[in-house]
Design a protein around this motif. Structure first.
Motif, PDB file in Angstrom:
ATOM      1  N   TRP A  39      -8.179  -2.573  -3.609  1.00 23.63           N
ATOM      2  CA  TRP A  39      -8.446  -3.142  -2.563  1.00 23.63           C
ATOM      3  C   TRP A  39      -8.516  -4.863  -3.029  1.00 23.63           C
ATOM      4  CZ3 TRP A  39      -8.238  -1.783   2.127  1.00 23.63           C
ATOM      5  CH2 TRP A  39      -8.347  -0.256   2.390  1.00 23.63           C
ATOM      6  N   LEU A  42      -1.570  -3.090  -7.375  1.00 27.20           N
ATOM      7  CA  LEU A  42      -0.580  -3.001  -6.286  1.00 27.20           C
ATOM      8  C   LEU A  42       0.884  -3.271  -6.835  1.00 27.20           C
ATOM      9  CD1 LEU A  42      -2.472  -4.766  -3.263  1.00 27.20           C
ATOM     10  CD2 LEU A  42      -1.924  -2.544  -3.576  1.00 27.20           C
ATOM     11  N   LEU A  54      -7.181   2.900  -4.109  1.00 23.03           N
ATOM     12  CA  LEU A  54      -6.152   1.937  -3.632  1.00 23.03           C
ATOM     13  C   LEU A  54      -7.014   0.614  -4.256  1.00 23.03           C
ATOM     14  CD1 LEU A  54      -4.148   0.653  -1.838  1.00 23.03           C
ATOM     15  CD2 LEU A  54      -5.744   0.325   0.121  1.00 23.03           C
ATOM     16  N   THR A 103       0.933  -1.263  -0.201  1.00 19.86           N
ATOM     17  CA  THR A 103      -0.030   0.005   0.134  1.00 19.86           C
ATOM     18  C   THR A 103       0.802   1.067   0.048  1.00 19.86           C
ATOM     19  OG1 THR A 103      -0.189  -0.023   2.359  1.00 19.86           O
ATOM     20  CG2 THR A 103      -1.903  -1.181   1.302  1.00 19.86           C
ATOM     21  N   TRP A 121       0.648   3.786  -3.040  1.00 17.78           N
ATOM     22  CA  TRP A 121      -0.747   4.438  -2.999  1.00 17.78           C
ATOM     23  C   TRP A 121      -0.889   5.567  -1.673  1.00 17.78           C
ATOM     24  CZ3 TRP A 121      -4.733   4.514   0.755  1.00 17.78           C
ATOM     25  CH2 TRP A 121      -5.834   5.337   0.279  1.00 17.78           C
TER      26      TRP A 121
END
Length: 470
Positions: free
Chosen positions: A209, A261, A207, A73, A76
């Protein structure tokens, strides 16, 4: 009113990038300290909460798992909130995890605080590499990485020694509070040195997810599947199959989305692909052994916690010096050569440990540990720089995050596998003279040595190609 980036650069001049590096270095030291210092306390935690090796290793594996996932993460978060807010938030979470972890009233609370600390550490891990690759030119990157590495390796060098003394005299709870002064210092430095507009790039995107959930489910099922191999083949097989499905799904999903990601186009670069393989195996060997050595010293060789921690102190000092030299060498010699040499030394260290017995002298064990830390000193700066050289600038943030992700994923799996293998070998040698503990640890050390040696093949191929493969 907080100063802007332009005001800080005007105030500090060319020193500013080094001050920012110092800020992120101290915070990373705190996160590494929280990762390694607990290993000295594993025997005490096992006795306090009545845990076997399979459950006790989750104190380290849970931290590593959370660290691995939260690392994805970081790009981001940097895009969305900027360097200042992202870094300060991670430090605050590490502070909370340390304080509440020290006051844990049961094992689930302790484990949840280790997960919180791991999340904070994961967010911080890629940031120094991103800062170095973006703020320093190619001629200074090796030097900057070496100085950063010098600071970071002081934490695991001093951590076990300080942790051993704290556990022996104040109990296991005291080790959780060791990160508190570091966190307060870094929060002060963030306030003074990081600008309110210190973003990495603009145009933050949502993001991913779905990718995060697939990665989380895959790694969690994998670690639980490995643990359940002792208890039932059917349950373990189901978890491992679910893990494989999630990991395959993650790879294909990341290839189909534009801003996931992990940018799979990175793996078209040969040096990055080989570096990712090395990072995974290296992480498994490094973190698996970091968990194993303090437990080995106390359980098999009957040393006190302070003596077990002190064993790694000279090795850590040697590592701190070596990593500065290796950082300068990485500007002059091919990184694949330095990484290969380092991995060979690391494998040799574990092979020597595997030949140990209760008759082996304390200083002999210390010398073997020093050989391994010499190897680490050659690997650490060269792996990050070598795997990213030639990668286009727009992929640097995700590339640095992905390399760290692969190393930490290997670490999480390595800690789990080492704990499970050790439990299995302890059970197999239970009827042997002296309980068979030394033999069980020696076989586990030999496994780690073979693992590190296997990474040399990929390390040697970690040379930049002229263009990414199609």
């Amino acid at each position: 009113m907080q100063p802007t980036l332009e005001q800080l650069r005007s105030r500090y001049g060319t020193r500013y990038k080094w001050l920012v590096l110092l800020t992120v270095m101290i915070g990373t030291m705190a996160s590494v300290l929280s990762s390694t210092i607990v290993n000295v306390a594993v025997p005490d935690l096992s006795r306090h909460f009545g845990l076997g090796q399979e459950r006790a290793q989750w104190v380290s594996a849970g931290f590593m798992l959370a660290m691995t996932l939260s690392m994805l993460t970081t790009p981001w978060l940097l895009l969305r909130y900027g360097l200042r807010k992202t870094y300060a938030g991670a430090i605050f979470l590490l502070l909370v995890g340390g304080v509440l972890g020290g006051f844990s009233i049961n094992y689930p609370m302790l484990l949840s605080m280790r997960v919180a600390e791991g999340m904070a550490a994961g967010i911080m891990q890629p940031i120094p590499s991103i800062v170095i690759l973006r703020s320093f030119d190619a001629r200074e990157q090796g030097k900057a990485m070496g100085i950063f590495g010098f600071g970071v390796v002081l934490a695991p060098a001093i951590g076990p020694s300080v942790g051993g003394v704290l556990v022996e005299h104040f109990g296991w709870r005291s080790i959780f509070f060791a990160v508190v002064p570091f966190c307060f210092l870094v929060l002060l430095m963030v306030r003074r040195l990081l600008a309110v507009n210190s973003t990495i790039t603009a145009n933050a995107r949502p993001l991913d997810w779905k990718g995060l959930m697939l990665a989380g489910a895959g790694t969690t099922c994998l670690l639980n599947g490995l643990v359940n191999l002792h208890h039932g083949l059917l349950a373990a097989s189901g978890l491992l199959l679910a893990s494989a499905a999630c990991i395959v799904g993650f790879v294909f999903y990341q290839r189909s989305v534009q801003h996931g990601l992990m940018n799979m186009s990175l793996f078209r670069y040969r040096q990055f692909a080989m570096g990712a393989v090395v990072a995974f195996i290296y992480g498994a060997g490094l973190y698996g052994s970091t968990y194993l050595v303090p437990v080995y010293m106390q359980m098999a060789l009957r040393y006190a916690p302070s003596e077990a921690g002190l064993l790694l102190l000279p090795a850590g000092i040697v590592l701190a010096v070596t990593i500065i030299v290796a950082g300068k060498l990485s500007d002059q010699f091919p990184p694949n050569v330095l990484v290969s040499v380092g991995l060979c030394l690391l494998a040799l260290s574990f092979a020597l440990m595997a030949a140990g017995s209760r008759a082996t002298g304390y200083f002999t064990l210390m010398a073997w540990a020093i050989i391994g830390r010499l190897g680490l000193g050659f690997v650490m700066p060269s792996l990050s720089i070598g795997s990213m050289r030639g990668v286009e600038v727009g992929l640097i943030a995700q590339g640095a995050s992905s390399i760290n992700f692969m190393r930490q994923l290997g670490g999480a799996i390595g800690v789990s596998v080492v704990g499970i293998l050790l439990e299995w070998r302890l059970a197999a040698h239970q009827g042997a003279p002296g309980g068979g503990q030394v033999e069980a640890f020696n076989e586990t050390f030999m496994f780690v040595a073979a693992l590190c040696a296997s990474a040399v093949v990929s390390a040697w191929r970690m040379r930049p190609s002229e263009a990414p493969a199609r």
